[in-house]
Design an enzyme around this catalytic site. Structure first.
Site, mmCIF file in Angstrom:
data_model
loop_
_atom_site.group_PDB
_atom_site.id
_atom_site.type_symbol
_atom_site.label_atom_id
_atom_site.label_comp_id
_atom_site.label_asym_id
_atom_site.label_seq_id
_atom_site.Cartn_x
_atom_site.Cartn_y
_atom_site.Cartn_z
ATOM 1 N N TYR A 144 0.800 -1.223 0.000
ATOM 2 C CA TYR A 144 0.000 0.000 0.000
ATOM 3 C C TYR A 144 0.835 1.278 0.000
ATOM 4 O O TYR A 144 0.288 2.366 -0.060
ATOM 5 C CB TYR A 144 -0.973 -0.007 1.184
ATOM 6 C CG TYR A 144 -2.217 -0.801 0.844
ATOM 7 C CD1 TYR A 144 -3.067 -0.386 -0.177
ATOM 8 C CD2 TYR A 144 -2.517 -1.979 1.513
ATOM 9 C CE1 TYR A 144 -4.188 -1.120 -0.519
ATOM 10 C CE2 TYR A 144 -3.641 -2.726 1.185
ATOM 11 C CZ TYR A 144 -4.472 -2.286 0.168
ATOM 12 O OH TYR A 144 -5.570 -3.012 -0.179
ATOM 13 N N GLU B 66 -3.835 -30.453 7.462
ATOM 14 C CA GLU B 66 -3.916 -29.546 6.318
ATOM 15 C C GLU B 66 -4.961 -28.457 6.519
ATOM 16 O O GLU B 66 -4.706 -27.280 6.287
ATOM 17 C CB GLU B 66 -4.242 -30.349 5.043
ATOM 18 C CG GLU B 66 -4.525 -29.474 3.821
ATOM 19 C CD GLU B 66 -5.151 -30.243 2.669
ATOM 20 O OE1 GLU B 66 -5.143 -31.489 2.685
ATOM 21 O OE2 GLU B 66 -5.680 -29.599 1.751
ATOM 22 N N ASP C 38 -5.649 -34.182 2.906
ATOM 23 C CA ASP C 38 -6.638 -34.814 2.038
ATOM 24 C C ASP C 38 -5.945 -35.783 1.088
ATOM 25 O O ASP C 38 -4.786 -35.558 0.696
ATOM 26 C CB ASP C 38 -7.369 -33.757 1.198
ATOM 27 C CG ASP C 38 -8.405 -32.987 2.008
ATOM 28 O OD1 ASP C 38 -8.798 -33.482 3.087
ATOM 29 O OD2 ASP C 38 -8.817 -31.904 1.548
#
Lengths: 383, 492
Positions: free
Chosen positions: A126, A212, A264
């Site tokens: 920014y 995860e 997963d």
């Protein structure tokens, strides 16, 4: 105000490089603010010297890879040695832009170091949003500066908002603040941002479990898994950020605990797993300080679907993108060090299906806490 | 005096014939290797109801050896008022002036060319040729056409050849002879000037006059005091040659770029177009450019000079016209190309004006293209910051930001000794704290470096020096946008 002006040292560059080589041989010692400010000044001197001699500014950056597709695995990826160099000069327009961004960010870093302040990557973005145009542009510049100065990002006083969570049998302090998870082991705490300031680590845990996903983390918190299991659980909520990986590595180093990972059963889960173990390509210059080679894969394995009798509707077909990603990962050189992991990935690809850890809860909401994790750990079913 | 441009006078077939006759006169003058005069006399006759104009092209060069019998068929494309073209010619060693008459109205081919009785020279030693023809074409058109053509021919400043155009309108106020221009400045008679030096000089005069027929340069743009101003007029030259069929072909190219500091005043005589008209000379004769050569010129890598060709075409006078997309304001580029054979293999042209019309020599397009490119390079090399490539211009845009950042690194440092070192290196006062001064100094140095790189493109292909010595020379070729899968979504 008479001050003797030292001539610019033409051997500056070689000094700079050799010093860095020494640093890379072990732990980086010359990364305190004062040393980094000196490096920035050396770098600025070299630019000024080039310009004064009518030469274009040229910045040479070492290039690092944490993997390639060399099947022999003898490529040296993931080491602390750079694999070639990248020369940024004013010969190409995108190099000029990259140099512009790098220098702008370096000015900010110099100020942060001089004033002993910290700023986030977003803060930096920014400061010149129209020039940077995108956060990834700033990220890349910060990486370039880390490579240039041979340091890690936190050494620049550039931090990111941590997104990792931790709970379990652990207490530590960060600056003035104490994180006492011991009182309520199943309560989540944010992973500290200033990992270098973490001190006084106390733990009675027997292992560290990395999960995860936040959903799985919450499941385990809800099941009060840590109340009955002496462990520390950490999640990076997807791809782990640097504070999470640094904090995890710190815990592993300090506590000397085994660390397991639950992801997963899909290519993205596997990729996250390898990120913990081998590091990421983007941060490959810092891999040796971020990776956790000791991590073991607890699950979910492709074979778990049969073992835990997952219903058919929980098995989703691999998409084209999944297959492409899996095939791409199979060729990564570092999997030569983890042939069983690679084999599991091949099995996943051959089966053509994937499933999420949450699928294990389809028969019992607490199967993960009550059966899956304990049985895996007790039976040594991890790889 | 008129200041008409070439575009005002579309070339009639008679004008084309006359241009070639002038071309052969030029060759005869050049071959004589002594001071010569080339005159074009345009005289209007009011003897008949229909005004007729008599054109006489004369020169003091070597004798013409016209073989009209062989080529007279070509002349039938030209409509002459009386159908007659008369030729007088004599050589230095001749004792008489030979006289020929070509009657294009004669139906019997064998009678079309007639040798008339010769005229005595009365022992005088001179040589020359005079060709006369008549036409019903408007004298104004003819004068405008000749003026324009001869003015462009003067660009070559052919050594030892003075050119004059004399107009006798024979108006009602009686006979009046207007000598439109006669050119015979010292430089013309200098034998030490090379062809390209003459071309540069002539082309520069042309540019200073913006191509107008006025004798003086445009005072609006080029005052006497600044004619030699380094910034106003920049010249690049090239002379290239190659041997072809045992003849050495020479191509000379001259590029002149004018950069006026401000918008020309209303009194400026330059046409408003920013397009470049390419003057193409072949064996000392202004010639129309061929479409293939135009294509070659358009295919030059103009971007390496910061230019984009918006369009390319051949105008009605046969000049290539290159229209630029991005020429800096108040700038203009002039291009002149002269192709010739080093020896005089074209001697037969000197005798035969008709051949020039129909048997143009094809000079190597690549040679011409190379010469123009080399002349552009020469200009770029000689004048720092001029004709920067599009690429360099883009990079130059980063100079202010880069300078700002480098100045920021210096000035925001809390190490005054370091600041003093840098100031010393930048040749600024040791404790210069005025940001803009430091920034400006660095910016100038960056721009200079960019310009140096652009002027020596081969250098940019060399390996860049390493910031750190001793590092690996292996450079990985990675794409600019190489981003690891998923990298944007993590490492936040």
């Amino acid at each position: 105000m008479a001050t003797s002006i030292k001539p610019l040292n033409s051997n500056l560059r070689s000094f700079f490089w050799r010093e860095s080589e020494l640093e890379m041989a072990g732990k980086r010692d010359h990364t305190n603010p004062s040393a980094l400010l000196n490096k920035i000044k050396d770098f600025t001197r070299s630019l000024v010297l080039d310009l004064s001699n009518g030469r274009s500014p040229v910045v040479t950056l070492g290039r690092y890879r944490n993997h390639c597709s060399d099947p022999t695995g003898n490529c040296g990826c993931g080491s602390d040695q750079c694999k070639g160099v990248e020369v940024i000069s004013l010969q190409r327009e995108f190099h000029a832009r990259r140099l512009d961004v790098l220098l702008r960010v370096l000015v900010i870093v110099q100020k942060l170091l001089q004033e002993n302040k910290h700023g986030s990557k977003r803060d930096i973005y920014y400061m010149h949003p129209s020039v940077f145009s995108d956060q990834t542009v700033v990220d890349r510049a910060i990486n370039d500066i880390c490579i240039l100065l041979r340091c890690s990002r936190h050494n620049l006083n550039v931090v990111s908002v941590g997104k990792g969570l931790v709970m379990g049998w652990l207490r530590f302090s960060e600056s003035e603040r104490t994180f006492d998870c011991l009182r309520r082991p199943s309560t989540a705490h944010p992973v500290p941002v200033y990992v270098e300031d973490v001190m006084d680590i106390v733990s009675v845990a027997k292992y560290i479990l990395v999960v995860e996903k936040e959903a799985v983390f919450n499941r385990l918190a809800n099941d009060r898994f840590c109340d009955t299991n002496r462990c520390i659980i950490i999640t990076g909520r997807g791809y782990p950020d640097i504070p999470t990986r640094r904090f995890l590595r710190l815990l592993v180093e300090k506590l000397q605990l085994p660390v397991y990972c639950l992801v997963d059963c899909d290519p993205y889960g596997f990729d996250i797993l390898t990120t913990y173990r081998f590091g990421s390509m983007q941060m490959s210059y810092d891999t040796i300080f971020l990776r956790i080679p000791e991590i073991r894969w607890l699950g979910a394995f492709p074979s778990d679907s049969k073992k835990y009798q997952l219903p058919e509707h929980c098995l989703l077909p691999l998409t084209t993108e999944d297959k492409r990603k899996a095939e791409s990962m199979l060729s990564r050189c570092y999997l030569q060090q983890a042939p069983i992991w690679r084999s599991e990935l091949e099995t996943m690809l051959q089966s053509g299906v994937k499933f999420e850890i949450e699928a294990l809860s389809v028969t019992s909401i607490s199967l993960l806490s009550d059966e899956y994790i304990p049985s895996k750990l007790q039976g040594g079913f991890y790889i | 005096m008129s200041s008409s441009s070439s575009s005002s006078s579309s070339s009639s077939s008679i004008q084309k014939l006359c241009r070639n006759l002038i071309g052969s006169a030029v060759q005869r003058c050049r071959m004589s290797e002594s001071l010569c005069r080339l005159s074009v006399l345009v005289k209007q006759s009011v003897e008949s109801d229909r005004p007729m104009v008599r054109i006489t092209i004369s020169d003091t060069g070597i004798r013409s050896c016209l073989d009209f019998k062989q080529y007279i068929a070509y002349l039938f494309v030209y409509f002459l008022a009386d159908g007659v073209l008369t030729v007088l010619t004599t050589g230095l060693s001749d004792e008489e002036i030979y006289q020929y008459c070509l009657n294009l109205k004669e139906h019997v081919p064998s009678k079309r060319s007639t040798r008339l009785p010769s005229r005595p020279k009365h022992g005088q030693k001179f040589s020359g040729t005079e060709i006369t023809l008549c036409t019903y074409e408007s004298i104004n058109n003819l004068v405008a056409g000749f003026t324009c053509f001869l003015q462009k021919m003067l660009i070559l400043k052919i050594p030892k050849v003075a050119v004059e155009l004399v107009v006798d309108p024979a108006n009602f106020s009686g006979t009046r002879c207007d000598n439109l221009f006669i050119v015979g400045e010292d430089i013309f008679f200098s034998s030490t000037e090379s062809n390209i030096e003459c071309l540069v000089s002539g082309f520069k005069d042309y540019v200073l006059k913006h191509g107008n027929t006025l004798d003086k340069q445009c005072q609006s743009c080029f005052s006497n005091s600044c004619v030699n101003d380094y910034d106003l007029i920049k010249i690049g030259t090239a002379c290239d040659s190659e041997s072809l069929r045992n003849m050495e072909e020479v191509v000379e190219a001259v590029i002149i770029m004018t950069e006026l500091p401000e918008s020309p005043s209303p009194s400026c005589l330059r046409a408003s177009s920013v397009a470049t008209r390419v003057f193409y000379f072949q064996n000392f004769l202004l010639c129309p450019i061929s479409p293939s050569l135009l294509s070659s010129l358009a295919s030059i890598d103009w971007k390496s000079f910061g230019l984009n060709v918006k369009s390319s075409a051949i105008d009605e006078d046969g000049h290539a016209v290159l229209e630029w997309e991005n020429l800096p304001p108040y700038s203009h580029i002039y291009i002149a190309i002269h192709c010739y054979q080093k020896q005089y293999p074209f001697h037969f042209y000197a005798f035969d004006p008709v051949l020039i019309l129909h048997r143009r020599i094809q000079f190597g397009r690549n040679l011409i293209k190379r010469a123009v490119k080399t002349a552009m390079d020469d200009l770029k090399e000689k004048y720092e910051g001029t004709l920067l490539s599009s690429h360099a211009l883009k990079i130059k845009n980063y100079a202010p930001d880069l300078a700002h950042a480098i100045a920021g690194l210096i000035l925001s440092s809390n190490d005054v000794h370091f600041q003093a070192e840098c100031m010393s290196c930048l040749q600024l006062p040791p404790y210069e704290t005025f940001d803009k001064k430091v920034e400006d100094c660095i910016r100038e140095k960056i721009i200079t470096a960019i310009q140096m790189n652009d002027r020596n493109p081969q250098r940019s292909h060399e390996a860049a020096p390493f910031l750190f010595e001793g590092e690996s020379s292996v450079e990985l070729e990675l794409e600019e946008d190489e981003v690891e899968e998923g990298s944007a979504s993590w490492d936040l």
